[in-house]
Write a protein that holds these residues in place. Structure first.
Motif, PDB file in Angstrom:
ATOM      1  N   TRP A   6      35.276  48.989  36.301  1.00  0.00           N
ATOM      2  CA  TRP A   6      35.884  47.694  36.564  1.00  0.00           C
ATOM      3  C   TRP A   6      35.112  46.914  37.623  1.00  0.00           C
ATOM      4  CZ3 TRP A   6      40.052  46.304  33.620  1.00  0.00           C
ATOM      5  CH2 TRP A   6      40.713  47.317  32.924  1.00  0.00           C
ATOM      6  N   TYR A   7      35.375  45.626  37.691  1.00  0.00           N
ATOM      7  CA  TYR A   7      34.924  44.809  38.817  1.00  0.00           C
ATOM      8  C   TYR A   7      36.102  44.722  39.781  1.00  0.00           C
ATOM      9  CZ  TYR A   7      32.850  41.048  41.502  1.00  0.00           C
ATOM     10  OH  TYR A   7      32.321  40.294  42.525  1.00  0.00           O
ATOM     11  N   ASP A  66      46.454  49.433  32.704  1.00  0.00           N
ATOM     12  CA  ASP A  66      45.160  48.746  32.678  1.00  0.00           C
ATOM     13  C   ASP A  66      44.390  49.017  31.386  1.00  0.00           C
ATOM     14  OD1 ASP A  66      45.385  47.428  35.088  1.00  0.00           O
ATOM     15  OD2 ASP A  66      44.432  49.019  36.253  1.00  0.00           O
ATOM     16  N   ARG A  77      41.620  46.041  40.607  1.00  0.00           N
ATOM     17  CA  ARG A  77      40.829  45.858  39.397  1.00  0.00           C
ATOM     18  C   ARG A  77      40.966  44.419  38.906  1.00  0.00           C
ATOM     19  NH1 ARG A  77      42.542  51.393  36.097  1.00  0.00           N
ATOM     20  NH2 ARG A  77      41.192  52.832  37.269  1.00  0.00           N
ATOM     21  N   LEU A  78      39.911  43.616  39.100  1.00  0.00           N
ATOM     22  CA  LEU A  78      39.962  42.210  38.729  1.00  0.00           C
ATOM     23  C   LEU A  78      39.715  41.999  37.240  1.00  0.00           C
ATOM     24  CD1 LEU A  78      38.118  40.584  41.754  1.00  0.00           C
ATOM     25  CD2 LEU A  78      40.580  40.885  41.399  1.00  0.00           C
ATOM     26  N   HIS A  79      38.651  42.614  36.724  1.00  0.00           N
ATOM     27  CA  HIS A  79      38.364  42.483  35.303  1.00  0.00           C
ATOM     28  C   HIS A  79      37.354  43.549  34.894  1.00  0.00           C
ATOM     29  CE1 HIS A  79      35.259  39.864  37.216  1.00  0.00           C
ATOM     30  NE2 HIS A  79      34.485  40.472  36.355  1.00  0.00           N
ATOM     31  N   TRP A  80      37.211  43.687  33.578  1.00  0.00           N
ATOM     32  CA  TRP A  80      36.215  44.622  33.023  1.00  0.00           C
ATOM     33  C   TRP A  80      34.991  43.812  32.606  1.00  0.00           C
ATOM     34  CZ3 TRP A  80      35.915  49.838  32.832  1.00  0.00           C
ATOM     35  CH2 TRP A  80      34.882  50.386  32.060  1.00  0.00           C
ATOM     36  N   PRO A  81      33.868  43.988  33.292  1.00  0.00           N
ATOM     37  CA  PRO A  81      32.689  43.174  32.965  1.00  0.00           C
ATOM     38  C   PRO A  81      31.983  43.653  31.696  1.00  0.00           C
ATOM     39  CG  PRO A  81      32.177  44.698  34.743  1.00  0.00           C
ATOM     40  CD  PRO A  81      33.636  44.877  34.441  1.00  0.00           C
ATOM     41  N   ARG A 116      43.948  46.224  28.896  1.00  0.00           N
ATOM     42  CA  ARG A 116      43.133  45.062  29.242  1.00  0.00           C
ATOM     43  C   ARG A 116      41.779  45.047  28.544  1.00  0.00           C
ATOM     44  NH1 ARG A 116      43.218  45.074  35.666  1.00  0.00           N
ATOM     45  NH2 ARG A 116      41.946  43.201  35.310  1.00  0.00           N
ATOM     46  N   ARG A 117      41.376  46.175  28.039  1.00  0.00           N
ATOM     47  CA  ARG A 117      40.126  46.236  27.279  1.00  0.00           C
ATOM     48  C   ARG A 117      40.159  47.494  26.410  1.00  0.00           C
ATOM     49  NH1 ARG A 117      40.104  50.614  29.329  1.00  0.00           N
ATOM     50  NH2 ARG A 117      38.897  51.419  31.076  1.00  0.00           N
TER      51      ARG A 117
END
Length: 247
Positions: A156-157, A229, A164-168, A232-233
């Motif tokens: 994660w970023y 989480d 955990r802000l987002h998955w780059p 989220r992806r």
């Protein structure tokens, strides 16, 4: 490159402590979705590529498969598989999946779970599997999702508080080798796009019958809220394909 990380004592010890290594398929979050892709295994000849501890091999026999061959490169994995298997209809062979050379139409079902992303040449694997499957036979595979494998970091970023802000996703179209960290070890994986997976199967003569990008079930989320989480992806890609014609 034929990678045999599981025969490294430290790596194998860490792998053996994972919940799925101890409790089998019921501890594998993706198993419910993978099982749904499998055909009726009754009286089928089954091949499991990258069989590990043999969980899928034993499941196939529980579903009345006629015979099962499990293939894995790791002596450690196969030793454990044999230790917990008591069934003469299951045969384990130490072999790299890249080197399989079975007779034509030797199997009715081929399974490969979370192993093919360690293999460099997917096209060759597809051709060999197509050759050894009977007409009407099914190939079911799961791999780490290309969204997950695109970046070698596979993480994660994070924000300043560790959130955990987002998955780059980056370098998605740049296919090839990725050196990642898994169980505190450097491991080589191979990134391919979704299109490459699908087109390689089609080129080998398969018809795609279903895709799955599994997510945790409501029951799993209720029991393990920290898995939210995972919505989220995608982390896994699963494909079911059938050999309808000889090539």
């Amino acid at each position: 490159m034929k990678q045999n990380k599981y025969d490294d004592p430290g790596f194998f010890e860490n792998y053996s402590k994972m919940p799925r290594s101890i409790n089998g398929l019921n501890a594998a979050g993706e198993w419910r979705e993978l099982r749904a892709l499998l055909p009726d295994l009754n009286d089928q000849r089954v091949l499991d590529l990258g069989c590990g501890f043999g969980w899928h091999c034993r499941y196939a026999r529980e579903q009345s498969a006629r015979s099962v061959v499990g293939v894995d490169l790791s002596a450690n994995m196969l030793a454990r598989a044999r230790e917990i298997t008591n069934d003469p209809a299951i045969e384990y062979r130490q072999l790299a999946m890249e080197d399989i050379d079975f007779h034509g139409e030797e199997f009715d079902v081929v399974i490969s779970s979370l192993a093919i992303h360690y293999v460099e040449n997917f096209d060759s694997i597809c051709s060999k599997i197509h050759h050894c499957l009977t007409l009407g036979g099914t190939f079911v595979l799961s791999v780490e999702h290309p969204v997950f494998t695109a970046r070698a970091a596979q993480d994660w970023y994070y924000g300043p508080q560790g959130e955990r802000l987002h998955w780059p996703v980056d370098d998605y179209q740049d296919e090839g080798q990725r050196q990642t960290r898994f169980l505190d070890n450097d491991v080589v994986k191979y990134h391919r796009t979704v299109a490459t997976y699908i087109n390689a199967l089609i080129a080998a003569g398969f018809t795609i019958t279903k895709l799955s990008e599994p997510q945790p079930s409501p029951e799993m989320l209720a029991e393990h809220p920290d898995m939210r989480d995972e919505l989220r992806r995608p982390i896994f890609l699963m494909i079911a394909a059938v050999k309808y014609e000889a090539v």
